[in-house]
Design a protein around this motif. Structure first.
Motif, PDB file in Angstrom:
ATOM      1  N   THR A   7      53.734  -1.596 -43.081  1.00 24.89           N
ATOM      2  CA  THR A   7      53.725  -2.001 -41.542  1.00 24.89           C
ATOM      3  C   THR A   7      53.432  -0.925 -40.500  1.00 24.89           C
ATOM      4  OG1 THR A   7      55.636  -3.727 -42.183  1.00 24.89           O
ATOM      5  CG2 THR A   7      55.452  -3.144 -40.036  1.00 24.89           C
ATOM      6  N   ALA A   8      54.070   0.322 -40.931  1.00 27.14           N
ATOM      7  CA  ALA A   8      53.859   1.458 -39.942  1.00 27.14           C
ATOM      8  C   ALA A   8      52.213   1.698 -39.893  1.00 27.14           C
ATOM      9  CB  ALA A   8      54.676   2.559 -40.434  1.00 27.14           C
ATOM     10  N   VAL A   9      51.519   1.571 -41.398  1.00 27.92           N
ATOM     11  CA  VAL A   9      50.133   2.083 -41.188  1.00 27.92           C
ATOM     12  C   VAL A   9      49.515   0.883 -40.420  1.00 27.92           C
ATOM     13  CG1 VAL A   9      48.255   2.067 -42.975  1.00 27.92           C
ATOM     14  CG2 VAL A   9      50.191   3.325 -43.511  1.00 27.92           C
ATOM     15  N   MET A  10      49.599  -0.327 -40.851  1.00 27.49           N
ATOM     16  CA  MET A  10      48.957  -1.333 -40.028  1.00 27.49           C
ATOM     17  C   MET A  10      49.158  -1.494 -38.478  1.00 27.49           C
ATOM     18  SD  MET A  10      47.390  -3.121 -42.330  1.00 27.49           S
ATOM     19  CE  MET A  10      46.930  -4.579 -41.557  1.00 27.49           C
ATOM     20  N   ALA A  11      50.187  -0.822 -38.210  1.00 28.00           N
ATOM     21  CA  ALA A  11      50.314  -0.943 -36.967  1.00 28.00           C
ATOM     22  C   ALA A  11      49.521   0.381 -36.118  1.00 28.00           C
ATOM     23  CB  ALA A  11      51.717  -0.559 -36.352  1.00 28.00           C
ATOM     24  N   ALA A  12      49.461   1.406 -36.864  1.00 30.88           N
ATOM     25  CA  ALA A  12      48.759   2.400 -36.416  1.00 30.88           C
ATOM     26  C   ALA A  12      47.179   2.338 -36.319  1.00 30.88           C
ATOM     27  CB  ALA A  12      48.923   3.683 -37.370  1.00 30.88           C
ATOM     28  N   VAL A  13      46.883   1.318 -37.320  1.00 30.20           N
ATOM     29  CA  VAL A  13      45.392   0.829 -37.125  1.00 30.20           C
ATOM     30  C   VAL A  13      45.226  -0.134 -36.130  1.00 30.20           C
ATOM     31  CG1 VAL A  13      43.517  -0.456 -38.710  1.00 30.20           C
ATOM     32  CG2 VAL A  13      45.199   1.304 -39.745  1.00 30.20           C
ATOM     33  N   VAL A  14      45.978  -1.036 -36.034  1.00 32.51           N
ATOM     34  CA  VAL A  14      45.771  -2.378 -35.104  1.00 32.51           C
ATOM     35  C   VAL A  14      45.870  -1.964 -33.740  1.00 32.51           C
ATOM     36  CG1 VAL A  14      46.482  -4.647 -34.483  1.00 32.51           C
ATOM     37  CG2 VAL A  14      46.179  -4.009 -36.894  1.00 32.51           C
ATOM     38  N   ALA A  15      46.948  -1.028 -33.329  1.00 31.51           N
ATOM     39  CA  ALA A  15      47.318  -0.573 -32.177  1.00 31.51           C
ATOM     40  C   ALA A  15      46.262   0.053 -31.136  1.00 31.51           C
ATOM     41  CB  ALA A  15      48.555   0.388 -32.149  1.00 31.51           C
ATOM     42  N   PRO A  16      45.588   0.883 -31.824  1.00 33.69           N
ATOM     43  CA  PRO A  16      44.465   1.415 -30.963  1.00 33.69           C
ATOM     44  C   PRO A  16      43.218   0.446 -30.637  1.00 33.69           C
ATOM     45  CG  PRO A  16      44.754   2.831 -32.701  1.00 33.69           C
ATOM     46  CD  PRO A  16      45.641   1.739 -32.953  1.00 33.69           C
ATOM     47  N   ALA A  17      43.044  -0.516 -31.570  1.00 31.77           N
ATOM     48  CA  ALA A  17      42.147  -1.508 -31.267  1.00 31.77           C
ATOM     49  C   ALA A  17      42.475  -2.464 -30.166  1.00 31.77           C
ATOM     50  CB  ALA A  17      41.704  -2.300 -32.834  1.00 31.77           C
ATOM     51  N   ALA A  18      43.848  -2.765 -29.967  1.00 33.39           N
ATOM     52  CA  ALA A  18      44.231  -3.728 -29.106  1.00 33.39           C
ATOM     53  C   ALA A  18      44.247  -3.001 -27.715  1.00 33.39           C
ATOM     54  CB  ALA A  18      45.907  -3.932 -29.241  1.00 33.39           C
ATOM     55  N   PHE A  19      44.345  -1.831 -27.573  1.00 33.34           N
ATOM     56  CA  PHE A  19      44.270  -1.070 -26.335  1.00 33.34           C
ATOM     57  C   PHE A  19      42.846  -0.389 -26.115  1.00 33.34           C
ATOM     58  CE2 PHE A  19      48.687  -1.440 -27.307  1.00 33.34           C
ATOM     59  CZ  PHE A  19      49.082  -2.020 -26.293  1.00 33.34           C
ATOM     60  N   ALA A  20      41.865  -0.795 -26.653  1.00 36.35           N
ATOM     61  CA  ALA A  20      40.525  -0.114 -26.428  1.00 36.35           C
ATOM     62  C   ALA A  20      40.063  -0.412 -25.108  1.00 36.35           C
ATOM     63  CB  ALA A  20      39.454  -0.591 -27.652  1.00 36.35           C
ATOM     64  N   ALA A  21      39.263   0.457 -24.561  1.00 39.28           N
ATOM     65  CA  ALA A  21      38.567   0.515 -23.381  1.00 39.28           C
ATOM     66  C   ALA A  21      37.628  -0.475 -23.134  1.00 39.28           C
ATOM     67  CB  ALA A  21      37.965   1.856 -22.936  1.00 39.28           C
ATOM     68  N   ALA A  22      37.445  -0.937 -21.904  1.00 47.18           N
ATOM     69  CA  ALA A  22      36.438  -2.075 -21.891  1.00 47.18           C
ATOM     70  C   ALA A  22      34.866  -1.476 -22.197  1.00 47.18           C
ATOM     71  CB  ALA A  22      36.487  -2.321 -20.397  1.00 47.18           C
ATOM     72  N   ASN A  23      34.016  -2.283 -22.616  1.00 53.32           N
ATOM     73  CA  ASN A  23      32.710  -2.129 -22.791  1.00 53.32           C
ATOM     74  C   ASN A  23      31.664  -2.629 -21.487  1.00 53.32           C
ATOM     75  OD1 ASN A  23      30.585  -1.704 -24.073  1.00 53.32           O
ATOM     76  ND2 ASN A  23      30.363  -3.319 -25.396  1.00 53.32           N
ATOM     77  N   CYS A  24      31.714  -1.692 -20.890  1.00 52.45           N
ATOM     78  CA  CYS A  24      30.909  -1.933 -19.411  1.00 52.45           C
ATOM     79  C   CYS A  24      29.442  -1.527 -19.863  1.00 52.45           C
ATOM     80  CB  CYS A  24      31.142  -1.025 -18.369  1.00 52.45           C
ATOM     81  SG  CYS A  24      32.911  -1.447 -17.854  1.00 52.45           S
ATOM     82  N   PRO A  25      28.409  -2.404 -19.078  1.00 56.41           N
ATOM     83  CA  PRO A  25      27.151  -2.017 -19.449  1.00 56.41           C
ATOM     84  C   PRO A  25      26.634  -0.713 -18.945  1.00 56.41           C
ATOM     85  CG  PRO A  25      27.232  -3.741 -17.933  1.00 56.41           C
ATOM     86  CD  PRO A  25      28.431  -3.532 -18.508  1.00 56.41           C
ATOM     87  N   ALA A  26      25.703   0.191 -19.537  1.00 60.64           N
ATOM     88  CA  ALA A  26      25.268   1.213 -18.818  1.00 60.64           C
ATOM     89  C   ALA A  26      24.178   0.974 -17.515  1.00 60.64           C
ATOM     90  CB  ALA A  26      24.444   2.228 -20.057  1.00 60.64           C
TER      91      ALA A  26
END
Length: 89
Positions: A7-26
């Protein structure tokens, strides 16, 4: 114990993806809305900006909206349109 570790490993992997920055066009920097002009537009719309920064190809603000709710919003640097937002209830 194994379940707790998994559970701890899954949380560490999923959490950064949930808070990833927006993808703005260049966009070329000379086409970007000037930061002071954009900040003024946002404050005229009722935003209270605590922090304003360039995040990759986005403008990003932390502050409060006109309803006094905390916000984190990423904006396209040319159109000024929100690309991603998080509003706390």
């Amino acid at each position: 114990m194994k379940k707790l570790i998994l559970t701890a490993v899954m949380a560490a992997v999923v959490a950064p993806a949930a808070f990833a920055a927006a993808n703005c066009p260049a966009h070329p920097k000379d086409q970007w809305i000037k930061q002071d002009v954009f900040k003024k537009q946002l404050t005229d719309q009722g935003y209270k900006i605590n922090k304003f920064k360039v995040s990759g190809e986005c403008y990003e603000i932390y502050g409060k909206n006109k309803d006094n709710k905390k916000v984190e919003i990423y904006f396209d640097t040319v159109s000024g349109k929100p690309v991603k937002s998080e509003v706390q209830n």
